[in-house]
Scaffold this motif. Structure first.
Motif, PDB file in Angstrom:
ATOM      1  N   UNK A 309     -56.555  42.067  14.260  1.00 26.67           N
ATOM      2  CA  UNK A 309     -56.413  40.986  13.300  1.00 26.67           C
ATOM      3  C   UNK A 309     -57.010  39.701  13.853  1.00 26.67           C
ATOM      4  N   UNK A 310     -57.452  38.848  12.950  1.00 28.80           N
ATOM      5  CA  UNK A 310     -57.991  37.552  13.343  1.00 28.80           C
ATOM      6  C   UNK A 310     -56.838  36.565  13.416  1.00 28.80           C
ATOM      7  N   UNK A 311     -56.536  36.104  14.631  1.00 28.98           N
ATOM      8  CA  UNK A 311     -55.397  35.221  14.824  1.00 28.98           C
ATOM      9  C   UNK A 311     -55.797  33.772  14.583  1.00 28.98           C
ATOM     10  N   UNK A 312     -54.912  33.014  13.946  1.00 30.64           N
ATOM     11  CA  UNK A 312     -55.174  31.598  13.698  1.00 30.64           C
ATOM     12  C   UNK A 312     -54.017  30.764  14.225  1.00 30.64           C
ATOM     13  N   UNK A 313     -53.266  31.306  15.177  1.00 32.60           N
ATOM     14  CA  UNK A 313     -52.163  30.564  15.774  1.00 32.60           C
ATOM     15  C   UNK A 313     -52.364  30.491  17.279  1.00 32.60           C
ATOM     16  N   UNK A 314     -51.602  29.603  17.933  1.00 30.19           N
ATOM     17  CA  UNK A 314     -51.702  29.470  19.377  1.00 30.19           C
ATOM     18  C   UNK A 314     -53.090  29.038  19.809  1.00 30.19           C
ATOM     19  N   UNK A 315     -53.519  29.535  20.980  1.00 35.86           N
ATOM     20  CA  UNK A 315     -54.850  29.196  21.490  1.00 35.86           C
ATOM     21  C   UNK A 315     -55.941  29.628  20.528  1.00 35.86           C
ATOM     22  N   UNK A 316     -55.726  30.784  19.867  1.00 36.03           N
ATOM     23  CA  UNK A 316     -56.748  31.319  18.972  1.00 36.03           C
ATOM     24  C   UNK A 316     -56.849  30.523  17.684  1.00 36.03           C
ATOM     25  N   UNK A 317     -55.910  29.622  17.452  1.00 39.37           N
ATOM     26  CA  UNK A 317     -56.002  28.720  16.317  1.00 39.37           C
ATOM     27  C   UNK A 317     -56.693  27.418  16.665  1.00 39.37           C
ATOM     28  N   UNK A 318     -56.975  27.198  17.980  1.00 41.46           N
ATOM     29  CA  UNK A 318     -57.663  25.989  18.429  1.00 41.46           C
ATOM     30  C   UNK A 318     -59.156  26.233  18.620  1.00 41.46           C
ATOM     31  N   UNK A 319     -59.476  27.358  19.263  1.00 45.53           N
ATOM     32  CA  UNK A 319     -60.880  27.729  19.475  1.00 45.53           C
ATOM     33  C   UNK A 319     -61.010  29.222  19.221  1.00 45.53           C
ATOM     34  N   UNK A 320     -62.230  29.647  18.857  1.00 42.59           N
ATOM     35  CA  UNK A 320     -62.425  31.047  18.491  1.00 42.59           C
ATOM     36  C   UNK A 320     -62.519  31.961  19.715  1.00 42.59           C
ATOM     37  N   UNK A 321     -62.791  31.390  20.880  1.00 46.12           N
ATOM     38  CA  UNK A 321     -62.920  32.198  22.103  1.00 46.12           C
ATOM     39  C   UNK A 321     -62.168  31.530  23.258  1.00 46.12           C
ATOM     40  N   UNK A 322     -60.831  31.445  23.188  1.00 42.37           N
ATOM     41  CA  UNK A 322     -60.092  30.784  24.269  1.00 42.37           C
ATOM     42  C   UNK A 322     -60.178  31.546  25.579  1.00 42.37           C
ATOM     43  N   UNK A 323     -60.445  32.846  25.526  1.00 42.64           N
ATOM     44  CA  UNK A 323     -60.624  33.594  26.774  1.00 42.64           C
ATOM     45  C   UNK A 323     -61.848  33.096  27.532  1.00 42.64           C
ATOM     46  N   UNK A 324     -62.887  32.652  26.821  1.00 48.82           N
ATOM     47  CA  UNK A 324     -64.059  32.087  27.488  1.00 48.82           C
ATOM     48  C   UNK A 324     -63.712  30.747  28.134  1.00 48.82           C
ATOM     49  N   UNK A 325     -62.882  29.951  27.462  1.00 48.83           N
ATOM     50  CA  UNK A 325     -62.426  28.692  28.055  1.00 48.83           C
ATOM     51  C   UNK A 325     -61.676  28.968  29.354  1.00 48.83           C
ATOM     52  N   UNK A 326     -60.821  29.997  29.339  1.00 53.59           N
ATOM     53  CA  UNK A 326     -60.113  30.373  30.560  1.00 53.59           C
ATOM     54  C   UNK A 326     -61.065  30.772  31.669  1.00 53.59           C
ATOM     55  N   UNK A 327     -62.124  31.495  31.323  1.00 52.98           N
ATOM     56  CA  UNK A 327     -63.117  31.897  32.327  1.00 52.98           C
ATOM     57  C   UNK A 327     -63.787  30.683  32.963  1.00 52.98           C
ATOM     58  N   UNK A 328     -64.087  29.659  32.158  1.00 51.67           N
ATOM     59  CA  UNK A 328     -64.743  28.465  32.690  1.00 51.67           C
ATOM     60  C   UNK A 328     -63.802  27.669  33.597  1.00 51.67           C
ATOM     61  N   UNK A 329     -62.527  27.590  33.227  1.00 53.20           N
ATOM     62  CA  UNK A 329     -61.549  26.918  34.089  1.00 53.20           C
ATOM     63  C   UNK A 329     -61.443  27.645  35.429  1.00 53.20           C
ATOM     64  N   UNK A 330     -61.404  28.970  35.374  1.00 46.79           N
ATOM     65  CA  UNK A 330     -61.357  29.790  36.582  1.00 46.79           C
ATOM     66  C   UNK A 330     -62.591  29.556  37.452  1.00 46.79           C
ATOM     67  N   UNK A 331     -63.771  29.514  36.842  1.00 51.11           N
ATOM     68  CA  UNK A 331     -65.006  29.299  37.591  1.00 51.11           C
ATOM     69  C   UNK A 331     -64.983  27.946  38.303  1.00 51.11           C
ATOM     70  N   UNK A 332     -64.439  26.926  37.643  1.00 50.93           N
ATOM     71  CA  UNK A 332     -64.331  25.608  38.268  1.00 50.93           C
ATOM     72  C   UNK A 332     -63.400  25.662  39.470  1.00 50.93           C
ATOM     73  N   UNK A 333     -62.274  26.367  39.341  1.00 53.32           N
ATOM     74  CA  UNK A 333     -61.317  26.466  40.446  1.00 53.32           C
ATOM     75  C   UNK A 333     -61.923  27.172  41.651  1.00 53.32           C
ATOM     76  N   UNK A 334     -62.806  28.146  41.403  1.00 48.92           N
ATOM     77  CA  UNK A 334     -63.451  28.829  42.524  1.00 48.92           C
ATOM     78  C   UNK A 334     -64.397  27.900  43.296  1.00 48.92           C
ATOM     79  N   UNK A 335     -64.959  26.927  42.616  1.00 46.65           N
ATOM     80  CA  UNK A 335     -65.958  26.058  43.237  1.00 46.65           C
ATOM     81  C   UNK A 335     -65.342  24.833  43.901  1.00 46.65           C
ATOM     82  N   UNK A 336     -64.211  24.355  43.407  1.00 49.09           N
ATOM     83  CA  UNK A 336     -63.605  23.123  43.928  1.00 49.09           C
ATOM     84  C   UNK A 336     -63.268  23.179  45.414  1.00 49.09           C
ATOM     85  N   UNK A 337     -62.854  24.334  45.990  1.00 47.66           N
ATOM     86  CA  UNK A 337     -62.615  24.341  47.446  1.00 47.66           C
ATOM     87  C   UNK A 337     -63.844  23.995  48.267  1.00 47.66           C
ATOM     88  N   UNK A 338     -65.030  24.063  47.662  1.00 45.55           N
ATOM     89  CA  UNK A 338     -66.269  23.764  48.384  1.00 45.55           C
ATOM     90  C   UNK A 338     -66.595  22.274  48.387  1.00 45.55           C
TER      91      UNK A 338
END
Length: 391
Positions: A309-338
């Motif tokens: 089903x196409x969800x329109x609540x929670x994170x999926x009601x804010x952006x269509x690909x919140x899992x991609x947003x999570x991936x970008x946050x994760x990528x930033x965290x991997x780089x910050x220790x440097x």
């Protein structure tokens, strides 16, 4: 044959010319990153410190090590699995079966490496072999991709991927013609997707940590964080291995050079870039900043949708690909220790942003085709794609 395949998918990546460019650009970028990571200036956008000759790149020992690694992971793939899962329905209405034993392979590999180190395996010497290993992996993926292309010539039309069958040799070689190339029950794409490259990435990171300990007496906090974050990511991916069966890589893309090189060369040798940078450019990191970075990495765990089903609540009601947003946050965290003194460790963030924007565009086309007006209504109600109020 065209009638059996249905309409051909539109050409991607700039068509044959773009595919030809990527065949050269991807390996060149990987070697550039390997070279500049160990150089003094470590400039992402500057020229490499030197151009290695064939005597530096070619090593029979590195090729033997690579083939041994692939053979080990293939043997672990064939072990009895904790579960066998069915894939998505194919054109001929059949479903393929896949062993779910990737996490088991990770644990057994760790035990074997640990045993090897206990009897003197020089894991800390591995970082000095990264260039010849990357060269061996590149040559291997070109040969492997050619064999996959030839195998697809005799595959039935129902086994071919939606893309990768344009009739242009270079484009089809790059994108991949056959959707699920197999020999008996051994699925080459599924095996490569999460096994040799991801597990190899973890152990390259570990080797870099071991060499740093040998050089400086103990690993730095920054090196521990990078190793821990990325081990957690790989372990989670392998524990939830079954989830990959619904991804575009498995259900839509053919298996050619794009995925083979990405899985076997790009992932282990460029995703370990932060650890490579830290070995040659140690960065001070205090506990308060480390705690903040850990909190940022924890934000990656945005819940994803289950079901169809196409969800329109929670994170999926804010952006269509919140899992991609999570991936970008994760990528930033991997780089910050440097630290923030060099752009080089943030290459992964830049690359991953471009990758996810491109993948999101492909997702949009697929979802529009699959859901039709329902997807158009969803896009109207959730206008932002990845970043709320920005994109």
């Amino acid at each position: 044959m065209a009638s059996l395949q249905g309409p051909r998918a539109p050409l991607e990546f700039g068509g044959p010319l773009g595919a030809a460019g990527l065949l050269l650009l991807l390996p060149a970028t990987m070697f550039h990153l390997l070279l500049v990571a160990r150089s003094g200036p470590a400039r992402l956008l500057g020229p490499p410190p030197y151009l290695p000759g064939l005597e530096v790149l070619w090593s029979p020992r590195a090729l033997l090590l690579l083939l041994t690694w692939l053979g080990l992971q293939a043997a672990l793939y064939l072990l009895p699995a904790r579960k066998v899962a069915e894939g998505q329905e194919l054109k001929d209405k059949s479903r393929l079966c896949y062993p779910i034993n990737g996490f088991q392979a990770l644990v057994l590999t760790a035990l074997l490496v640990g045993l090897g180190m206990s009897i003197g395996l020089p894991l800390g010497a591995l970082p000095e072999m990264l260039l010849p290993l990357a060269f061996a992996a590149t040559i291997t993926t070109f040969i492997f991709s050619f064999l996959l292309y030839m195998k697809a010539q005799v595959a039935p039309a129902s086994a071919l991927a939606p893309g990768g069958n344009s009739g242009n040799l270079i484009y089809d070689f790059f994108l991949g013609r056959e959707l699920n190339p197999r020999i008996c029950s051994f699925d080459f794409k599924y095996f490569c997707e999460l096994r040799p490259g991801l597990i190899g990435w973890v152990f390259i990171n570990l080797a870099l940590l071991v060499q740093e300990a040998e050089q400086r007496g103990s690993p730095s906090l920054a090196m521990w964080l990078v190793n821990g974050f990325q081990l957690l990511y790989v372990g989670d991916a392998l524990w939830h291995e079954e989830a990959i069966l619904t991804t575009m890589d498995i259900t839509h893309d053919g298996f050619g050079f794009m995925l083979a090189f990405g899985d076997l060369a790009w992932v282990p040798f460029t995703y370990s870039l932060q650890a490579q940078f830290l070995l040659y450019h140690p960065q001070p990191l205090g506990l308060p900043m480390a705690a903040v970075i850990c909190l940022i990495n924890g934000l990656e765990t945005i819940p994803t949708a289950t079901g169809r089903q196409l969800l329109v609540s929670g994170w999926w009601g804010m952006v269509r690909h919140p899992n991609y947003l999570g991936d970008l946050i994760m990528a930033l965290a991997w780089s910050l220790p440097c630290g923030v003194s060099h752009l080089l460790p943030y290459f992964y963030v830049l690359y991953f942003t471009a990758l996810l924007v491109h993948r999101e565009a492909r997702d949009e086309r697929q979802c529009l085709q699959k859901y039709g007006r329902a997807w158009q209504e969803y896009c109207r109600r959730v206008p932002y794609r990845i970043l709320p109020y920005i994109y």
